[in-house]
Enzyme design. Sequence first.
Site, mmCIF file in Angstrom:
data_model
loop_
_atom_site.group_PDB
_atom_site.id
_atom_site.type_symbol
_atom_site.label_atom_id
_atom_site.label_comp_id
_atom_site.label_asym_id
_atom_site.label_seq_id
_atom_site.Cartn_x
_atom_site.Cartn_y
_atom_site.Cartn_z
ATOM 1 N N ARG B 84 -4.881 -4.182 9.638
ATOM 2 C CA ARG B 84 -4.974 -5.507 9.109
ATOM 3 C C ARG B 84 -3.712 -6.279 8.845
ATOM 4 O O ARG B 84 -2.638 -5.596 8.957
ATOM 5 C CB ARG B 84 -5.980 -5.143 7.745
ATOM 6 C CG ARG B 84 -4.902 -4.415 6.731
ATOM 7 C CD ARG B 84 -5.477 -4.385 5.210
ATOM 8 N NE ARG B 84 -5.048 -3.260 4.747
ATOM 9 C CZ ARG B 84 -3.564 -3.404 4.066
ATOM 10 N NH1 ARG B 84 -2.769 -4.541 4.270
ATOM 11 N NH2 ARG B 84 -3.255 -2.496 3.405
ATOM 12 N N GLY B 85 -3.773 -7.479 8.201
ATOM 13 C CA GLY B 85 -2.879 -8.355 7.869
ATOM 14 C C GLY B 85 -2.257 -7.677 6.445
ATOM 15 O O GLY B 85 -2.928 -6.908 5.886
ATOM 16 N N GLY B 86 -1.153 -8.113 6.008
ATOM 17 C CA GLY B 86 -0.944 -7.890 4.622
ATOM 18 C C GLY B 86 0.230 -6.665 4.636
ATOM 19 O O GLY B 86 0.394 -6.070 5.738
ATOM 20 N N THR B 89 -1.051 -1.654 0.171
ATOM 21 C CA THR B 89 -1.878 -1.359 -0.784
ATOM 22 C C THR B 89 -2.325 -0.166 -1.131
ATOM 23 O O THR B 89 -2.186 0.768 -0.301
ATOM 24 C CB THR B 89 -2.859 -2.439 -0.701
ATOM 25 O OG1 THR B 89 -3.472 -2.786 -1.802
ATOM 26 C CG2 THR B 89 -4.055 -2.067 0.273
ATOM 27 N N HIS B 91 -5.828 2.256 -2.497
ATOM 28 C CA HIS B 91 -7.103 2.208 -2.934
ATOM 29 C C HIS B 91 -7.318 3.510 -3.830
ATOM 30 O O HIS B 91 -6.725 4.684 -3.646
ATOM 31 C CB HIS B 91 -7.922 2.422 -1.685
ATOM 32 C CG HIS B 91 -7.905 1.343 -0.579
ATOM 33 N ND1 HIS B 91 -8.366 -0.146 -1.031
ATOM 34 C CD2 HIS B 91 -7.606 1.373 0.439
ATOM 35 C CE1 HIS B 91 -7.919 -0.656 -0.224
ATOM 36 N NE2 HIS B 91 -7.696 -0.114 0.710
ATOM 37 N N ALA B 151 -6.702 -7.585 -4.000
ATOM 38 C CA ALA B 151 -5.628 -7.689 -3.016
ATOM 39 C C ALA B 151 -6.436 -8.309 -1.698
ATOM 40 O O ALA B 151 -7.735 -7.650 -1.493
ATOM 41 C CB ALA B 151 -5.180 -6.363 -2.636
ATOM 42 N N GLY B 153 -6.413 -8.324 2.748
ATOM 43 C CA GLY B 153 -5.922 -8.269 4.040
ATOM 44 C C GLY B 153 -7.120 -7.980 5.085
ATOM 45 O O GLY B 153 -8.050 -7.279 4.870
ATOM 46 N N CYS B 182 1.624 -5.155 -2.382
ATOM 47 C CA CYS B 182 1.804 -6.270 -1.478
ATOM 48 C C CYS B 182 3.150 -6.529 -1.068
ATOM 49 O O CYS B 182 3.600 -7.608 -0.749
ATOM 50 C CB CYS B 182 1.104 -7.578 -1.838
ATOM 51 S SG CYS B 182 -0.709 -7.506 -1.637
#
Lengths: 158, 242
Positions: B84-86, B89, B91, B151, B153, B182
Amino acid sequence: VYSPFDSYPPLLEERYGCTASVAADRWYTDDHLWVKEWEEGKIVIGITDKMQSLLSTVTYCGFMFEEEMVADRGAIFAAVGAYKLSTDIIVPVSGKVLQINTALRTFPYVLNAFPYSEGWLAVMMPTRTQEMGDLIGPHYYAYLQAVNIPPTVPPKRS
Amino acid sequence: MSMGDVGQDPKTLLGRLGLIPFEQAMALEERLRRLRYERGIPDTILIMEHPPTITMGRFGQTDNILLSPEELDRRGIALAHTNRGGDVTIHTRGQLVFHVVMDLRCRNSPLRGFITDLEEVALRTLAYYGVVAGRWDEHPGLWVEGRQVVAIGLHLGQGISSHGLSLNVDPDLSTFGVINLCGLPGREATSIARELGYPVDIKHVARTLAATFAEVFRRELTPVSLANLTKRVAGAATPKGI
């Protein structure tokens, strides 16, 4: 060495209502890539004006392949990122990678400014030339973008 | 606001996966994405929770993880690299992860608008519980007075989106201290429970999130279980004629 400065591409005059510009001298895939036949059977690939406008300002461009590697159709060739979105660039035609436009790593926004010339991604030597037959022409590509329907060709399996 | 895609099939599957390991969810999502590309399923959204997992985006810098791999192991935090982008992060339990497997091939307007619509879904969900969050230029996601609550992404492969957003409902916020959120040093995370000062039922938030998605994107949601989704994916993988 491929130099897009040799000629700026002629653009399609009849665009069928497609708002993005379409270069007339090359072939396209339904996922917004262009393939241009260059000298000695080599091809150059890149993203279309439509794709750069979908992405907005590109902030990242990374390549999954290096020069001299063989890329099969359907593999992920590069990743282009903009605003928390990462997009796969899929290899349109199998072939050996001859040159990569590494300047895009530093100046990814060139993809936005000149998608058909300085924003080229790579030069390749196709290994399965019959795959070139699966590409679509500039008029049909412009038509597909204008009518905004998914292409009727069956999706290619990678 | 663009609010969904005109002419798109409004039927959308809603997969409530519960607590599921990140890798397992990603494997399922990748196959759903492929199936969506072949038009074997309608658009699908997934709502789930993950055990503590740090995920790196494609543009992520590993120095944004503030602990050594050994220390992460000791604390039971997994590490996953994603497409993914970003940036980075994390979870954890108490955080809703909301992923969208949607066909964007017909989209004519910039994809940034799609991300903005997703943010709108989260904004309205937060507002429902009385949390006023906002957008912050150049830092996608949603923020409450400089503290991150959502957040974002996404990944786009062959015109099909995957990944999405994560919304902090009531997680252990100390977990977020192990990364630069981020990629921004010194930023802290917040949650609905912390902003309100009392706990919120995560299942209730999940329902609100799904309903808000249906409203913003104008979709009709059909709930499917994890077992059913897995069965669909497995059924499609079997070659025909055997």
